[in-house]
Motif scaffolding. Sequence first.
Motif, short mmCIF file in Angstrom:
data_model
loop_
_atom_site.label_atom_id
_atom_site.label_comp_id
_atom_site.label_asym_id
_atom_site.label_seq_id
_atom_site.Cartn_x
_atom_site.Cartn_y
_atom_site.Cartn_z
N GLY A 171 -1.10 -29.30 39.37
CA GLY A 171 -0.88 -30.72 39.10
C GLY A 171 -0.10 -30.88 37.81
N LYS A 172 0.79 -31.85 37.80
CA LYS A 172 1.62 -32.07 36.63
C LYS A 172 1.96 -33.54 36.66
CE LYS A 172 6.11 -30.37 34.91
NZ LYS A 172 6.70 -31.63 34.50
N GLN A 173 2.03 -34.19 35.49
CA GLN A 173 2.36 -35.61 35.50
C GLN A 173 3.76 -35.80 36.09
OE1 GLN A 173 1.77 -36.19 31.33
NE2 GLN A 173 -0.08 -37.41 31.60
N TRP A 174 4.01 -36.37 37.22
CA TRP A 174 3.07 -36.88 38.18
C TRP A 174 3.46 -36.34 39.53
CZ3 TRP A 174 4.92 -39.77 34.05
CH2 TRP A 174 3.95 -40.18 33.13
N MET A 175 3.15 -35.12 39.78
CA MET A 175 3.47 -34.49 41.07
C MET A 175 2.50 -33.36 41.35
SD MET A 175 6.69 -32.13 39.97
CE MET A 175 7.55 -33.30 38.95
N TRP A 176 2.42 -33.01 42.63
CA TRP A 176 1.65 -31.84 43.04
C TRP A 176 2.64 -30.75 43.45
CZ3 TRP A 176 -3.19 -31.40 41.83
CH2 TRP A 176 -4.01 -32.55 41.75
N LYS A 177 2.48 -29.57 42.86
CA LYS A 177 3.35 -28.46 43.23
C LYS A 177 2.49 -27.43 43.97
CE LYS A 177 4.70 -27.83 38.93
NZ LYS A 177 5.47 -27.30 37.78
N PHE A 178 2.95 -27.08 45.18
CA PHE A 178 2.18 -26.12 45.98
C PHE A 178 2.99 -24.84 46.13
CE2 PHE A 178 0.75 -30.33 47.32
CZ PHE A 178 -0.62 -30.20 47.16
N LEU A 191 4.15 -56.58 40.65
CA LEU A 191 3.90 -57.66 39.70
C LEU A 191 4.01 -57.18 38.26
CD1 LEU A 191 3.13 -60.60 39.40
CD2 LEU A 191 0.74 -59.95 39.55
N PHE A 192 3.38 -56.05 38.00
CA PHE A 192 3.43 -55.47 36.66
C PHE A 192 4.07 -54.09 36.74
CE2 PHE A 192 -0.65 -57.88 36.65
CZ PHE A 192 -0.26 -58.87 35.78
N LEU A 193 4.56 -53.64 35.59
CA LEU A 193 4.95 -52.23 35.50
C LEU A 193 3.70 -51.37 35.58
CD1 LEU A 193 7.47 -52.49 32.56
CD2 LEU A 193 8.00 -52.13 34.98
N ALA A 194 3.89 -50.12 35.97
CA ALA A 194 2.72 -49.24 36.10
C ALA A 194 1.95 -49.17 34.79
CB ALA A 194 3.17 -47.85 36.52
N ASP A 195 2.66 -49.05 33.68
CA ASP A 195 1.98 -48.96 32.39
C ASP A 195 1.18 -50.22 32.08
OD1 ASP A 195 2.47 -46.42 31.44
OD2 ASP A 195 4.48 -46.93 30.74
N GLY A 210 -2.36 -41.21 33.90
CA GLY A 210 -1.29 -41.86 33.15
C GLY A 210 -0.38 -42.71 34.00
N THR A 211 0.76 -43.02 33.43
CA THR A 211 1.66 -44.04 33.98
C THR A 211 1.74 -44.03 35.50
OG1 THR A 211 2.99 -43.78 32.01
CG2 THR A 211 4.00 -44.96 33.85
N ASN A 212 2.21 -42.92 36.04
CA ASN A 212 2.53 -42.93 37.46
C ASN A 212 1.43 -42.29 38.31
OD1 ASN A 212 4.18 -43.74 39.45
ND2 ASN A 212 5.56 -41.96 39.36
#
Lengths: 331, 227, 101, 541
Positions: free
Chosen positions: A107-114, D64-68, A185-187
């Motif tokens: 796992g890595k922000q933001w993806m899964w690597k197999f 609606l919002f940004l992910a952050d 986090g973000t994504n």
Amino acid sequence: MGSFGIPLFPEQASTFARDIDALYFFIVATSAFFALAVTVAVIVFGIVYRRRHEGEVGARIEGNLPLELLWSVIPTMIAMVMFGWGASSYFHMRTPPAEALQIYAVGKQWMWKFQHLEGQREINELHVPVNRPVKVTITSEDVLHSLYFPSFRTKMDAIPGRYTQLWFEATKVGEYHIFCTEYCGTNHSGMIGKVVVMEPDDYQAWLAGGGVEGTLAERGQRLFQDLACGTCHLDTGKGRGPSLNDIVGKTVTLADGATAVVDEGYLRESIVNSQVKIVQGYQPLMPAFQGLVSEDNLVALVEYVKSLSPQATTQAPAGATAPAADPTKKN
Amino acid sequence: MSNAVAHAEAHGHAVPHDALQHHFETMQQQKEASTLGMWVFLLTEVLFFGGLFFAYLLYRVWYFDAFAEASRTLDISLGAFNTAVLIGSSLTMALAVRSAQTNQRSATVRWLISTIVLGCVFLGVKVIEYADKFEHHHVPGPNFVSESVWAAQEQIFFSLYFTMTGLHALHMIVGVGVMSVVTWMAAKGRFDEHYYTPVEMTGLYWHFVDLVWIYLFPLLYLVERHN
Amino acid sequence: MSGHVSPKSLYYSIFGALMVLTAITVFAAYVNLGAMNAPIALAIATFKATLVVLFFMHVRYSSRLTKLVVVTSLFFLAILLGEMMMDYASRGMGVVLPTLQ
Amino acid sequence: MLDTPKLPERHYLNNGHGLKSWLLTKDHKRIAIMYLISISAMFLLGGLFAGAVRLELMTPEGDLFLADTYNKMFTMHGVVMVFFFLIPSTPAVLGNFLIPPMIGAKDLAFPRINLLSLYIFWLGAAFFFYALFAGGVDTGWTFYTPFSSFSSNTNVIPTALGAFISGFSSILTGLNFIVTIHRMRAPGLTWFRLPLFVWAHYATSLIQVLGTPVVAITIIMVFVERAFGFGIFDPTRGGDPVLFQHLFWFYSHPAVYIMILPAMGVISEIVSTFSRKTIFGYSFVAFSSLAIAVFGFIVWAHHMFVAGISTYSALVFSFLSFSVAIPSAVKTFNWAATLYKGAISFETPMLYAYGFFGLFLIGGLTGLFLATLGTDIHLHDTYFVVSHFHYIMVGGAIMGYLGGLHFWWPKLVGRMYSEFLSRVSAILVFVGFNLTFFPQFILGYMGMPRRYHAYPDEFQVLNILSSAGAGVLGIGYLLPVIYFLWSLKRGEVAGPNPWGASGLEWQIPSPPPTENFKVQPVVHGEPYEYTPHVAREANLV
């Protein structure tokens, strides 16, 4: 499946699904019974014993010991059934069969690597054969993630710094969700993918598909040479580091007298934090590779070392952690 | 539960003591309330440090060699000296409480001041030790420097060292502050044999701080000194 | 009214005992006792802590409620440490219980 | 009944005027009122964040919002609701106001510490508001490391310090209650004559003083990692992020009982009062509070079944987790049995109590799915969990809190609110709540993970239902603000004991005088005595 167009259950696409759903229904039914019993009781009492005139008071009833015991003991017994059933399913889910197909997930922000042993690498997509146990060894390059296959009813956290694992046996050809369920986090909500369950022949064909530069172990071997690991880890066992032949699954004695089982987690730790567990008779000379080798490459190295132990059943114990010392025993 | 409770059944005094707050019936009740409150507070402190001690314990078992090596960089004589100072301050504190109990105003003040002085000596030595760690780049983080093969795990040791001793020192600073107020109150003659609760409560707190150090000293300074 | 007043001599002897025990702790650390170094250091520290709690903090002469608070704090500390230790101590163990199904 | 009751001439509200008389007060009742205002504001703020989250989730795309921004919304919703609303809610407002009069005391044992705890709460909130205006925080209220330590680039430090500081407020409140209940009871008021509300708060206080320090030290450890680059949980230096979770949940699981136990105490009072009947199995209800408090401390790792703990400890923690279910079940059965042969009337507080039954039952029973290992693997960190803990913490705790507020409002301000509007709000809250959160159970079993900004299309229908419910719920929560404010000036004067209840707090005027009791009361009878005689002569003092 659906009712009024609203789907209620994810696909039952693994050998766990039926058992977990049955357990779920058992708890739903038990809960519904108790919820209804109490609800009906309070509503009926509310109607039957409603206050009929201003000065009315309730009957003086202090309690009833047999009743208290009854409604303590019966729920306890039912709870124990739930516990037993749940624990048994859990053990099953935490015990990958020895013959399971090995796959690595990072796992890595933001993806899964197999990564497949045959050398295929994919991102946010995982191809697996139907009706065959698959063991996924999971780690993370940055923060916590969690690998979740709702249709297989299983998930496991990806923890930086160590390996965790899960296994499943898909029972239905098709495409199913992969989610990350540990907030990262973000994504986070973009860290999703699909698992593609294929007929064995299709899977073989997919594996044979082009663009692969050798197997995972072969890639590990190249890294092994690039990093000059062989300078010390001689086959003869006479090098400055122990021989790596035929060690996986064995128990080694460490410098401080403790023992450790050589599994994937041990191998990984011995590369990144090479000083923590020194095999007895050797000096702590190896540099720590923490931060110098990516998790993808670590997986390749681990797989290469495993390939040097042909007889070993490479199945790591469930929940095995990097530093598996016994805190009750102090040095 | 109820049999564990000592009830305050004392009778009221004809003339209420000056220090009796309006919502208490008797001095006895007021004192018992303060004592229980202080002990419950110390209970929270036990669990506060408990979490930290577990982190220490876990990593010490996992990374014993790193902990042993990092621990050897601490100055054992300063640590032992500070232990003696702190135990001494506990003695002077106990004697301060005793003087208050027996209504010896000047002795109370004297012992309290001794305790403050010893507390400051401890903190002063701690400053010397910290300065040394900064100088040698033993503070974990981006500026950490270690030649050791266990450099990474040594950082865990030093992280815990600074967190544990830092929080301990913070408790001491608070203690010295509180004690200064109590000393001033004692000098003003606010206490007598019927009312010396602040002295006693400060004492309990101070002894607790001592108690934490009694564990910190061997755990941090004496991990493995024999080779 | 003024609680239990301990004789000064008691405080001085407790102080003496604590200093001696500190010296023993330091001394013991320089002797190689194998796996026993840490348990011995902790045992001495616990003994010292007990002296402080019982005499300097007057728990020996305190109400049952105070004693109950002390025991409660140790009990919940034991839960905190014990259950976490249970996890870490069993991390390396494989699954050996038979699956029921 | 007597003729129209009048407000007493002197009471705690008119004993001193001006801001200073409030900010420097040592009166537990005024402090409770200031807490009430503070946490209501926080509830409103947390509710706005929740509304934003539900709006975003009406469509599968994150449009609606940004992910952050979305991540900050749910984080701040959690932080505000947990640390600045739910933890203080019932104890700091109702407990603070009512424990002294319930046990016949003039005040809490440490009035100044009580005021201090309010200021500490405000200080913690100030740190949170700093974080909010500096751009918010996105770690989730759980602050899981290494994300919080090394990955997030938002205001983790001020938020964590805000939570840390408000924790001390909680510790001081708990400490004050414990000492007060031990040391300040009126003569004759033995432990088994205490109202169950007081028992529940005693158990709550135990959790506050035992659990909060552990989360405090955990936050400190994250703080030193983030602020100074120390490494305690840092995997790149050999640290274990799972250790953070252990320490965090050692507090944060029992913290749920900090929220629900006082609500249970409220429900015991309401059920007894409105069925004019002593509580069924008093000692079982009392001890089940203590049992929940103690068992609550041994079950925390059921939050970590897929977090990489050992198989064996997962087994032990699952087993232990069921131990909390039993005292909760015992309580529920005893409340139901209390209604048997009662003289039940359905004023608003009782409606809330009935609402509590429904929601707490669902919330409690769905906990079984999460204590059971097999199902938890599938359900962990999905909307099932979100729904479960909202049923407990919102359905249970807030229903109890609002029920208690309606029950004791006449005691707090001396006047009644609109019975019609309050019934409407109770029903709206119940219906809106179920509409909001029941679909989330299904979403969870379907596999929808929590904290998702965007989601696959098949989850949309249920999410729309949930968002619609949130609208109804919002109206239900806003209505009381209107009629409570209205009641302050216009409400009918309530008199000391409008419900004909039995507790000591109902024997003093409404609103009570600053010193609560003119002479120290002496207790002779058992709790919850409803004889026709007592019912007729409600106004004893």
